[in-house]
Design an enzyme around this catalytic site. Structure first.
Site, PDB file in Angstrom:
ATOM      1  N   ASP A 195       0.860  -1.174   0.000  1.00  0.00           N
ATOM      2  CA  ASP A 195       0.000   0.000   0.000  1.00  0.00           C
ATOM      3  C   ASP A 195       0.897   1.223   0.000  1.00  0.00           C
ATOM      4  OD1 ASP A 195      -2.857   1.088   0.321  1.00  0.00           O
ATOM      5  OD2 ASP A 195      -1.705   2.210   1.805  1.00  0.00           O
ATOM      6  N   GLU A 236       0.726   5.634   0.133  1.00  0.00           N
ATOM      7  CA  GLU A 236       0.020   6.904   0.265  1.00  0.00           C
ATOM      8  C   GLU A 236       0.773   7.872  -0.632  1.00  0.00           C
ATOM      9  OE1 GLU A 236      -2.804   6.815   1.681  1.00  0.00           O
ATOM     10  OE2 GLU A 236      -2.501   4.888   2.676  1.00  0.00           O
ATOM     11  N   HIS A 254      -5.901   4.657   5.678  1.00  0.00           N
ATOM     12  CA  HIS A 254      -5.075   5.548   4.853  1.00  0.00           C
ATOM     13  C   HIS A 254      -3.689   5.779   5.446  1.00  0.00           C
ATOM     14  CE1 HIS A 254      -8.323   6.141   2.092  1.00  0.00           C
ATOM     15  NE2 HIS A 254      -9.115   6.504   3.071  1.00  0.00           N
ATOM     16  N   ASP A 271      -3.003  -0.278   6.252  1.00  0.00           N
ATOM     17  CA  ASP A 271      -3.802  -0.719   5.111  1.00  0.00           C
ATOM     18  C   ASP A 271      -3.234  -2.024   4.542  1.00  0.00           C
ATOM     19  OD1 ASP A 271      -5.364   1.548   5.423  1.00  0.00           O
ATOM     20  OD2 ASP A 271      -4.827   2.444   3.501  1.00  0.00           O
TER      21      ASP A 271
END
Length: 180
Positions: free
Chosen positions: A7, A9, A145, A150
């Site tokens: 994951d 961001e 998030h 995540d």
């Protein structure tokens, strides 16, 4: 089966114009977690208020963190030889691929989307967003998030799917898998 659940961001949605601010990776051999990796990443540009509100990641948090180039070789090494897994895999895959390309590292991996996997193995839920899916599957709540949280949630979904449906069903959903 070797998986890298990933994951990221980012500063925005388009890989060509935006940068990664955080990376989380969970390596699974079958259903066993063998390693985790997490790093904040300095995107080299201010983080927009929208992204700060969504992720909680601020310019101050990434100040002093490595730029992607500083973690690129380690990330490439962790992902090598594994199936790239993510919730809405195309987004995370494109972001990682673009950042590695900026570092002159070519990346091409088989991919598995936990959204598509969950829809197949756990049909009938009202929503397949990561948050709602974890609630429907009665998994622990997590800090949404944020990359490693995540990633851990997506890894749990993958493990549940493997246990319920088996390796053969899961592997049918892997894209770009090279036959040996």
């Amino acid at each position: 089966m070797k998986f890298a659940v990933v994951d990221v961001e980012t500063t925005g949605g388009a890989a060509e114009m935006n940068r990664i601010t955080e990376v989380g990776i969970v390596l699974l051999d079958g259903t066993e977690v063998v390693k985790t990796f997490h790093s904040l990443v300095d995107p080299g540009a201010p983080i927009t208020p929208f992204v700060v509100k969504l992720t909680g990641i601020t310019d101050e948090m990434v100040s002093g963190a490595p730029q992607f180039r500083g973690v690129a070789d380690e990330i490439d090494s962790l992902l090598h030889g594994r199936i790239f897994v993510a919730h809405n895999v195309q987004f995370d895959y494109k972001m990682i691929k673009q950042e590695l390309k900026r570092c002159a590292i070519m990346f091409d991996a088989p991919r598995l989307c936990t959204v598509k996997l969950a829809r197949k193995v756990f049909p009938g839920f009202p929503s397949y967003s990561l948050h709602n899916l974890t609630k429907s599957l009665e998994l622990p709540d997590f800090h949404h998030h944020r990359a490693l949280d995540d990633t851990m949630a997506a890894a749990e979904i993958l493990k549940l799917a493997l246990n319920k449906a088996g390796e053969e069903t899961v592997m049918k959903l892997v894209r770009n898998l090279k036959k040996k």
